[in-house]
Design an enzyme around this catalytic site. Sequence first.
Site, mmCIF file in Angstrom:
data_model
loop_
_atom_site.group_PDB
_atom_site.id
_atom_site.type_symbol
_atom_site.label_atom_id
_atom_site.label_comp_id
_atom_site.label_asym_id
_atom_site.label_seq_id
_atom_site.Cartn_x
_atom_site.Cartn_y
_atom_site.Cartn_z
ATOM 1 N N LYS A 200 37.743 43.645 33.856
ATOM 2 C CA LYS A 200 39.092 43.151 33.582
ATOM 3 C C LYS A 200 39.264 43.077 32.066
ATOM 4 C CE LYS A 200 42.284 39.333 34.517
ATOM 5 N NZ LYS A 200 42.443 38.030 35.192
ATOM 6 N N ARG A 210 52.566 37.056 33.445
ATOM 7 C CA ARG A 210 52.578 35.701 32.898
ATOM 8 C C ARG A 210 53.935 35.048 33.081
ATOM 9 N NH1 ARG A 210 48.514 37.239 27.849
ATOM 10 N NH2 ARG A 210 46.711 37.547 29.223
ATOM 11 N N GLU A 237 29.452 45.444 33.626
ATOM 12 C CA GLU A 237 29.949 44.254 34.306
ATOM 13 C C GLU A 237 30.007 44.463 35.822
ATOM 14 O OE1 GLU A 237 30.718 41.268 33.412
ATOM 15 O OE2 GLU A 237 31.274 41.209 31.296
ATOM 16 N N LYS A 252 40.718 46.510 36.201
ATOM 17 C CA LYS A 252 42.068 46.025 35.924
ATOM 18 C C LYS A 252 42.288 45.983 34.408
ATOM 19 C CE LYS A 252 45.003 41.919 36.549
ATOM 20 N NZ LYS A 252 45.062 40.516 36.982
ATOM 21 N N SER A 278 51.306 44.268 36.281
ATOM 22 C CA SER A 278 52.736 44.016 36.116
ATOM 23 C C SER A 278 53.381 44.875 35.043
ATOM 24 C CB SER A 278 52.951 42.534 35.796
ATOM 25 O OG SER A 278 52.254 42.177 34.601
ATOM 26 N N TYR A 317 52.578 46.323 43.224
ATOM 27 C CA TYR A 317 53.795 45.619 43.616
ATOM 28 C C TYR A 317 54.728 46.511 44.425
ATOM 29 C CZ TYR A 317 51.966 42.292 40.292
ATOM 30 O OH TYR A 317 51.140 41.396 39.652
#
Length: 332
Positions: A200, A210, A237, A252, A278, A317
């Site tokens: 991320k 946000r 990671e 992400k 987003s 989305y």
Amino acid sequence: MSSTPAPRVRPRRLRETPAIRRLVSETRLDPAELVLPVFVREGAAAPLPIASMPGVVQHSLDSLPQAIDEAAAVGVGGVMLFGVPAVRDARGSGAIDPDGILNLATRVAVEASAGRLVVQTDLCLDEFTDHGHCGVLDERGRVDNDATLERYTAMALAQARAGSELLGLSGMMDGQVAAVRDALDDAGHHDVSLLAYSAKYASAFYGPFRDAVESTLEGDRRTYQLDPGNRREGLREAMIDIDEGADVVMVKPAGSYLDVLADVAAASEVPVWAYQVSGEYAMIEAAAAHGWIDRKRAVVESVRSIRRAGADVVLTYWAVELAEWIRNGETA
């Protein structure tokens, strides 16, 4: 007449008609490979539009069942729930409260789903803290990694008790997967799966999100999210999280990190997902609203590119709308 011989090898033969292109397509889209992020706001009486994400809303507890039903009806594989609380504090207490908005929403979603899709929950404190960081702060105002793990384990138990089938560990704390896995297993929640947001990145593309969760963040998250210039670190990671017991790993954002996604997909022994965030959504919607791009083609191409790079599942989305297009044969 030209003496140049006609080409024997003609790749264009396999592009000649829509039927041929469909037959030889290397990357297909399926509704079951899509997850819909869903925001639920405490105290909302009706769905509230999010200005920076046209078409996306903050749901109320009353409107949430319909959103779940719509996603299930078109075959979407799952929903990822995010809570938007009315009150926040330094330790994110609402995330652990059994009657906090995210845990209430989880129970509502599980009942509405009736097993037709996977109900997933975001496991992070940023929506619940008054400072907007993904963990608790020490006396110098820094995110305290190990103190945050204690909050994450309590949050995980609350979400598991509420009925979440998969916990999305998105906070990027060192050791979070192992800590949460041990806590769940010790409490008998062996069947609850863990999705590690492993790679991320500290990205500019989170801005509209946000707005969606009404983040109170001041500063940035660069001490725990990855540097956008680091490719190998993303793979490292992911491998750490797999070793700690992650059932699924995540990259992400998706679109700007397809190289990292491909690296992780090539090395991972567990499913690899990616989050079309987003900002990626908002850019396409804004360009389409101005008539600068073909909206449907851009949406399909963007998600297909993420799948092509190696994602087994895409959080987007557009999940419900895209699933409808897929079912209607409108993605060729």
